[in-house]
Write an enzyme that holds these catalytic residues in place. Structure first.
Site, short mmCIF file in Angstrom:
data_model
loop_
_atom_site.label_atom_id
_atom_site.label_comp_id
_atom_site.label_asym_id
_atom_site.label_seq_id
_atom_site.Cartn_x
_atom_site.Cartn_y
_atom_site.Cartn_z
N GLY A 245 0.78 -1.22 0.00
CA GLY A 245 0.00 0.00 0.00
C GLY A 245 0.81 1.27 0.00
O GLY A 245 0.29 2.35 0.23
N LYS B 34 -6.73 2.24 -6.23
CA LYS B 34 -7.06 2.08 -7.64
C LYS B 34 -8.39 2.76 -7.95
O LYS B 34 -9.30 2.75 -7.12
CB LYS B 34 -7.12 0.58 -7.99
CG LYS B 34 -5.75 -0.09 -7.86
CD LYS B 34 -5.82 -1.59 -7.89
CE LYS B 34 -4.44 -2.17 -7.62
NZ LYS B 34 -4.49 -3.63 -7.37
N ASN C 160 -0.34 -10.73 -4.02
CA ASN C 160 -1.51 -10.63 -3.15
C ASN C 160 -2.16 -12.01 -3.04
O ASN C 160 -2.40 -12.67 -4.05
CB ASN C 160 -2.51 -9.63 -3.71
CG ASN C 160 -1.89 -8.25 -3.82
OD1 ASN C 160 -1.12 -7.84 -2.95
ND2 ASN C 160 -2.19 -7.54 -4.88
N ARG D 249 -5.16 -12.79 -1.86
CA ARG D 249 -6.61 -12.68 -1.62
C ARG D 249 -7.36 -12.56 -2.96
O ARG D 249 -6.75 -12.33 -4.00
CB ARG D 249 -6.89 -11.41 -0.81
CG ARG D 249 -6.45 -10.17 -1.57
CD ARG D 249 -6.79 -8.86 -0.88
NE ARG D 249 -6.47 -7.72 -1.73
CZ ARG D 249 -5.28 -7.17 -1.84
NH1 ARG D 249 -4.27 -7.64 -1.13
NH2 ARG D 249 -5.07 -6.14 -2.64
C1 MV4 Z 1 7.80 0.75 -7.11
C2 MV4 Z 1 7.69 1.89 -7.95
C3 MV4 Z 1 8.78 2.21 -8.73
N1 MV4 Z 1 9.92 1.46 -8.69
N2 MV4 Z 1 8.94 0.05 -7.10
C4 MV4 Z 1 3.73 1.42 -4.75
C5 MV4 Z 1 2.99 0.51 -3.84
C6 MV4 Z 1 3.73 -0.77 -3.79
N3 MV4 Z 1 2.83 -1.85 -3.98
C7 MV4 Z 1 4.75 -0.69 -4.89
N4 MV4 Z 1 4.73 0.64 -5.37
C8 MV4 Z 1 5.66 1.09 -6.25
N5 MV4 Z 1 6.80 0.37 -6.31
C9 MV4 Z 1 9.97 0.40 -7.87
N6 MV4 Z 1 11.09 -0.33 -7.82
C10 MV4 Z 1 6.51 2.62 -7.93
C11 MV4 Z 1 5.48 2.22 -7.06
C12 MV4 Z 1 4.29 3.02 -7.14
C13 MV4 Z 1 3.09 2.46 -7.63
C14 MV4 Z 1 3.01 1.14 -8.01
C15 MV4 Z 1 1.82 0.62 -8.49
C16 MV4 Z 1 0.71 1.43 -8.62
C17 MV4 Z 1 0.78 2.72 -8.25
C18 MV4 Z 1 1.96 3.27 -7.76
C19 MV4 Z 1 2.02 4.61 -7.38
C20 MV4 Z 1 3.16 5.12 -6.89
C21 MV4 Z 1 4.31 4.34 -6.77
#
Ligand code: MV4
Length: 447
Positions: free
Chosen positions: A164, A237, A289, A291
């Protein structure tokens, strides 16, 4: 198959599970807080039991109350839905210790995937491509500095207990590393009671694409394609679609095959979702995930499957009754998550729904527990409906979804329907040309 299932959840997902139970001839037991005594999931269930006061910690998150309800109602299984106790390995263990089936993965797999470092290691071993990063948790600042040099800036600190987006900090330059590390550790400690961090190369403009898998207890695993969940705001989302407008059938078969194979190697059972970042044509695993996810309907619509039914079947020990080759992806599906929030300020808007009219017609599915006269309580998640369109192609799907949003009436509270109507007209959405940052920029008026 089970005779009676307890649904440890509320709102639209409790209804979704209840409907699958009814179709399968399974009796349903609803549980509810005092705030939800008049809720639709309580009205439609065969039986209902009050499990506590409004705050979730005292009701929907109370394992003892839920186990007591399951015991006195003679439920043979518990479906946790999403959120609440759905990814709580200790709860799943307690359920099984009471001789009740937890409708989900084994506690071992919930625990393993809840530890993001362990999940990444397991996936690397099972042949899944991951984001380049530290091998496990970082020891100290010196260790982090050396790893960051090797990866190249920008890098990203993440919480091993995370998810999250909490406990995450981007570092653009070496001089910012120490402060970012300290912040990430403090945030992670506050959120999860665990300050362990790991490092990854920061991908600057990826899409978020996740692969749905389904596994039985006999080693049969299939993938059900991907969902593009890049349209989000503050890690919530907003719109999801399947298939992703960004990948080809060959890329789908490749990453789907790898995901299904990994699940087989891990001995995974139930539904599960492998989350990837997708940038410059490459997939990078970030987390799994364990779930049923909110956005599962878009997968159901393009595959013609009932994922809740399949979850219950495999939990009861039945083998999958179809193979990968028999799964056909048909058309396009898009889901809008409607929240009881102001469409511009996102201020929560609980209260009485004077009039509710769900959209319908060809290719429209509305998953919601709303009804005219319902009072949206202030205690829980603000999502009140999911409107899902299915059509032969993406363009028709978008037109159909716009038409459905125009039909929908939720009078008395603010909802995010006006935001969805704008998004479905936005050029970048219509062209499928968006990444994880686009929606937030668009909402701010920068795009
Ligand atoms: C990242 C990323 C960029 N680079 N990892 C956000 C929540 C977590 N589940 C993983 N996330 C991210 N990981 C790397 N190496 C950018 C995000 C991220 C993001 C990922 C999925 C959907 C929306 C997002 C919004 C901001 C940052």
């Amino acid at each position: 198959m089970f005779n009676k299932v307890l649904i440890a959840n509320r709102g639209e997902i409790a209804l979704r599970i209840l409907r699958a139970c009814r179709e399968m001839g399974i009796r349903s037991v609803a549980v509810h807080s005092t705030a939800d005594a008049d809720a639709m999931h309580v009205r439609l269930a065969d039986e209902s039991i009050c499990i506590g006061p409004p705050p979730a910690a005292l009701s929907y998150l109370n394992p003892v109350a839920i186990l007591t309800a399951a015991t006195i109602s003679n439920a043979e299984a518990i479906h946790p839905g999403y959120g609440f106790l759905s990814e709580n390995a200790d709860f799943a263990t307690m359920v099984e210790e009471h001789g009740i089936t937890f409708i989900g993965p084994s506690p071992h797999h919930i625990r393993e995937m809840g530890d993001k470092v362990a999940a990444k290691r397991a996936c690397i071993a099972a042949g899944i491509p991951v984001v380049p990063g530290s091998d496990g948790a970082v020891a100290d600042e010196e260790d982090a500095r050396a790893i960051a040099e090797r990866l190249g800036y920008p890098v990203l600190f993440k919480a091993t207990a995370g998810g999250g987006g909490r406990g995450m900090k981007v570092v653009h330059e070496p001089q910012d590393l120490a402060a970012a590390m300290e912040l990430a550790r403090a945030e992670s400690m506050a959120a999860f009671g665990n300050g362990d961090l790991y490092l990854e190369k920061y991908l600057t403009r990826p899409r978020h694409i996740e692969v749905q898998i389904l596994a039985d207890a006999h080693g049969n695993v299939v993938h059900l394609g991907e969902r593009d969940c890049s349209l989000q705001r503050r890690h919530q989302k907003v719109i999801e679609e399947a298939p992703s407008p960004a990948i080809s059938a060959a890329q789908r078969a490749e990453i789907g095959g790898r995901a299904a194979n990994a699940a087989r190697v891990l001995g995974y059972r139930s539904v599960g979702t492998m989350e990837f970042l997708f940038e410059d044509g490459q997939f990078y695993f970030i987390e799994m995930n364990t779930r049923l996810q909110v956005e599962h309907p878009v997968t159901e619509m393009i595959c013609g499957l009932d994922l809740v039914r399949e979850m219950m079947r495999v939990a009861a020990g039945a083998p999958l009754d179809f193979t990968q080759e028999e799964i056909r992806f048909s058309g396009h599906a898009i889901e809008c998550r409607i929240a009881a929030e102001h469409p511009e300020t996102f201020a929560p808007s609980p209260g009485r729904v004077n009039e509710y009219h769900a959209p319908g017609g060809l290719g429209i599915r509305t998953d919601s527990a709303l009804f005219s006269g319902y009072v949206v309580p202030p205690y829980y998640d603000s999502m009140v409906a999911k409107i899902i369109a299915h059509a032969p192609d993406r363009d028709t799907c978008i037109r159909r979804l716009r038409r459905a949003l125009d039909e929908c009436v939720v009078d008395g509270i603010n909802t995010t329907i006006p935001l969805h109507r704008r998004l479905l007209e936005a050029e970048r959405f219509v062209n499928g040309d968006y990444d994880i940052h686009w929606l937030e920029r668009y909402v701010r008026g920068d795009d």
